[in-house]
Design an enzyme around this catalytic site. Structure first.
Site, PDB file in Angstrom:
ATOM      1  CG  HIS A   1      -1.716   1.222   1.421  1.00 52.25           C
ATOM      2  ND1 HIS A   1      -3.049   1.291   1.111  1.00 52.25           N
ATOM      3  CD2 HIS A   1      -1.366   2.457   1.859  1.00 52.25           C
ATOM      4  CE1 HIS A   1      -3.480   2.512   1.362  1.00 52.25           C
ATOM      5  NE2 HIS A   1      -2.480   3.244   1.818  1.00 52.25           N
ATOM      6  CD  GLU A   2       1.700   3.568   3.684  1.00 49.93           C
ATOM      7  OE1 GLU A   2       1.965   4.640   3.131  1.00 49.93           O
ATOM      8  OE2 GLU A   2       0.638   3.360   4.288  1.00 49.93           O
TER       9      GLU A   2
ATOM     10  CG  HIS B   1       0.020   8.772  -6.796  1.00 54.10           C
ATOM     11  ND1 HIS B   1      -0.972   9.246  -5.967  1.00 54.10           N
ATOM     12  CD2 HIS B   1      -0.273   9.268  -8.021  1.00 54.10           C
ATOM     13  CE1 HIS B   1      -1.811   9.987  -6.676  1.00 54.10           C
ATOM     14  NE2 HIS B   1      -1.414  10.023  -7.921  1.00 54.10           N
TER      15      HIS B   1
ATOM     16  CG  HIS C   1       0.515   6.431  -0.540  1.00 57.04           C
ATOM     17  ND1 HIS C   1      -0.579   7.064  -1.083  1.00 57.04           N
ATOM     18  CD2 HIS C   1       0.065   5.854   0.600  1.00 57.04           C
ATOM     19  CE1 HIS C   1      -1.638   6.871  -0.306  1.00 57.04           C
ATOM     20  NE2 HIS C   1      -1.274   6.139   0.725  1.00 57.04           N
TER      21      HIS C   1
HETATM   22 ZN   LIG Z   1      -2.416   5.272   2.108  1.00 55.80          ZN
END
Ligand SMILES: [Zn+2]
Length: 744
Positions: free
Chosen positions: A532-533, A539, A536
């Protein structure tokens, strides 16, 4: 998995322009994991800032003694001097940075030429470079290496930074120039990205009181200053309750706990001067496994009570009064702008647009969630009857684990043996290589300064061309002074308007550091969070925007990119190459994977209900008149009205709901995880259906092009339609959770 949100208030106060901070507190992880909700706090911090030629001489004098003010030097376009940080310099560095920033704003407003995009908007985008750098260090002290000494400084600086922020957001001359550029652009449109920058900046100023008369402006700034102190107090109270309520176990109270947990808790106890005992700290990372595995029911109740009473103990650290004050001030502040309630004001530039839209989604899912809780409790009660126990909230995790084993024959500890941190890190790089065409190369030891020896750094390049993209910092292990949970942040974001800027991004976790030579084994849940991290971070790396403002996130959209990446954990290519047994090196057996998949909807009643209860509370408490609010009573009454099942509680009870009350980053935004998860589930189905599955090159390219690279340079709903050919539907999310599909 998160325990507290440590003093991040300053970030919120300067909520308004360039760099971004992603603080993980909760992410909706809804695939195969067991404790389905994980928590991510995302703070987009925008700092309108400047470094000013007029001040250069003075700054250089300061720089001789203050490393925090200096330009970043060294390889890779310059990197922060984390190895030379000295806390004694932080206050003066902030002061110099703010002063320079204001001087830069002065240069813009004193410009005798007519306002143009270049002399106003571009100048504003360039403003505050020094302060921006200082705040990267400040962020490290706040999140990674905090100390009582720093917290004192933070408490002192929060209102100062708030006043500074108001000076910019309420600068009449500055706003008039922005407004002129904005109005001209309505008549004679500029390039698309310029048009969007000016739109975002104009709206931000308008939303923050730039158009108010002087009297109202003064009140607006005073409210913000008062709020900044209340936010700091709120988080410090939680921190105090987390530190003050450690449960020390004796050797005969360890029944049910894993070897790893026993070792870890023994170490903490000994560090705290309780040699020979075992410390269950008052944080999610210890509360959760203790409640899941401990056979000591009375102790489970005690640990549960400590955790869910944080900020609600009726003592000097009680947060109820703080919350009432915060709600009243927020209401008063938005009333100055003509809004009925805080939620209306806050959601106007979110993807959901209105509180009603967000509520509609939550209310569509809620009945299915609480209906599922009934079924889960019935399953658990059948087992608990043998122990003569009626399921209470401190029994939920314990009996759920028993049901899991019975129904799905799935043992979380067995799964862990296939999830090694090193291999998972390689899995991240593999996925980034397949989807984004990135290559990760470890930088030579010592060539890039780090703030702790645990931090490792990789260079990110384009796999085909070798072109440099940025650096990825990984700070994996828990330690004193580091806030809990996991989060991602940038030290420098991509932009091209002022020279080509590479990306410095970081991921931060709280894995327990193993003995030398031992592998770090993590749960499925934590492995998902790790991906998940990294989502980011990808992104950040994939950004193709020209202007810093366009790197900003839309709060209920920006969890999509991270949530979607979690889906690659259970792809065959990752399983076969990286999910291998730490002793035998063999890939996770098919039957274990099948079990994990079969159990993916397990405990979704608990996970969805505890999350939604918090998300609904966040919205409802900001839509009522807070004049005479009794926070405790409001929480109780609202839960009763919602038919909250009595066997569980809100994931974050109001008195320690840091997302909402330790700043404004996630106030009326907690719904955003589910909002983004609608997109996540829907996008994952697109991959599942694609010819190349999750590694379909065309679909991956589309995802990068429309959903990652544009960041906030494109309207999220429009970007999603370009990716999917239609709007996202709720159906996939409901299927993921094993819920019936409602009509909304
Ligand atoms: Zn997050």
């Amino acid at each position: 998995m998160i325990k507290h949100i440590l003093n991040l208030n300053w970030l919120i106060l300067i909520y308004s322009t360039n760099q971004q901070y992603f603080y993980k507190i909760l992410n909706m992880n809804n695939y195969f994991n067991t404790v389905t909700l994980k928590f991510v706090l995302v703070f987009s911090v925008f700092i309108a800032i400047t470094s000013c030629n007029q001040n250069k001489g003075k700054t250089q004098d300061m720089q001789a003694t203050n490393i925090l003010l200096e330009e970043w030097t060294g390889p890779y376009g310059g990197v922060p001097a984390f190895d030379k940080m000295n806390i004694k310099n932080i206050k003066s560095a902030l002061e110099v940075g703010m002063k320079e920033n204001l001087a830069d704003i002065d240069l813009i407003t004193k410009n005798s030429k007519k306002p143009t995009f270049k002399n106003t908007i571009v100048a504003l985008e360039k403003a505050g470079k020094t302060l921006n750098r200082v705040q990267r260090y400040y962020g490290i002290w706040s999140a990674n290496v905090s100390s009582p000494e720093f917290r004192k400084i933070q408490k002192e600086m929060a209102p100062v930074l708030s006043e500074f922020r108001s000076k910019i957001s309420q600068n009449k001359e500055l706003f008039n120039r922005i407004k002129t550029v904005y109005e001209n652009a309505q008549k004679n449109p500029l390039d698309d990205d310029q048009q969007r920058v000016i739109q975002i900046i104009y709206e931000r100023f308008a939303m923050n009181g730039a158009e108010l008369d002087d009297e109202k402006k003064a009140r607006y700034a005073a409210i913000n200053k008062e709020l900044s102190t209340l936010y700091t107090n709120f988080s410090n109270n939680i921190l105090a309750d987390e530190e003050n309520y450690v449960v020390y176990l004796t050797k005969d109270e360890l029944d049910g706990l894993s070897e790893a947990m026993i070792k870890a808790t023994a170490k903490i106890a000994s560090d705290k001067g309780h040699e020979g005992k075992y410390a269950i700290t008052n944080t999610r990372s210890y509360m959760d496994p203790f409640l899941t595995y401990s056979n000591e029911r009375a102790l489970r109740e005690k640990v549960w009570n400590n955790y869910y009473s944080r900020g609600d103990n009726g003592d000097e650290f009680d947060n109820n009064e703080n919350i009432a004050k915060i709600l009243k001030l927020r209401k008063e502040r938005v009333a100055l702008l003509g809004y009925d309630n805080y939620a209306d004001w806050r959601l106007q530039n979110r993807m959901a647009k209105t509180p009603e839209n967000a509520m509609r989604l939550m209310n569509a899912v809620w009945p299915a969630a609480i209906a599922r809780v009934k079924e889960e409790v019935a399953d658990m009660q059948a087992i608990a009857n043998k122990d003569n126990i009626t399921i209470k909230p401190w029994d939920y995790r314990f009996y759920a684990e028993k049901v899991r084993k019975q129904k799905y024959d799935l043992d979380s500890d067995e799964v862990k043996q296939y999830l090694q941190l090193d291999k998972l890190t390689q899995a991240l790089f593999f996925v980034a290589g397949e989807l984004f065409n990135y290559n990760f190369i470890p930088v030579p030891e010592g060539s890039v300064p780090v703030f702790h020896p645990d931090v490792k750094v990789w260079e990110v390049t384009n796999k085909t061309t070798g072109e440099h993209i940025g650096l990825w910092y990984l700070d994996p292990f828990a330690r004193k002074g580091k806030r809990s949970g996991a989060w991602a942040t940038t030290y420098r974001s991509h932009s091209t308007f002022d020279g080509n800027k590479n990306v410095l991004a970081s991921n931060n976790s709280n894995f327990v550091k193993p003995a030398p030579g031992e592998p770090v084994l993590v749960s499925w849940d934590d492995a998902s969070t790790f991906l998940h991290e990294f989502g980011h971070a990808l992104h950040f790396f994939s950004s193709e925007v020209k202007y810093p403002t366009l790197n900003g996130g839309v709060r209920d959209y920006t969890e999509f990119q991270s949530q979607v990446l979690e889906r690659w954990l259970s792809t065959d290519k990752v399983i076969n190459q990286f999910l291998v047994h730490y002793k035998t090196g063999k890939a996770m057996p098919k039957e274990l994977i099948e079990k994990i998949k079969k159990a993916s909807t397990f405990n979704q009643g608990f996970a969805t209900t505890e999350y939604l209860a918090s998300a609904l509370m966040d919205m409802k408490i900001h839509m009522v008149d807070p004049t005479n609010i009794d926070v405790d009573a409001f929480e109780k009454e609202t839960l009763t009205e919602m038919n909250m099942p009595k066997e569980l509680v809100m994931r974050h009870r109001t008195p320690h709901f840091g997302h909402v009350f330790s700043g404004e980053g996630y106030a009326t935004a907690y719904y955003g995880y589910m909002w983004a998860d609608v997109l996540t589930a829907d996008a994952a189905e697109a991959f599942a259906e694609a010819p190349g599955g999750f590694y379909d090159k065309d679909l991956a390219a589309k995802m990068v092009k429309y959903l990652f690279a544009p960041r906030n340079s494109m309207d999220p709903a429009e970007a999603y339609r370009k990716f999917r050919g239609r709007d996202a539907k709720i159906d996939a999310l409901m299927r993921d959770r094993g819920f019936p599909i409602p009509k909304i």
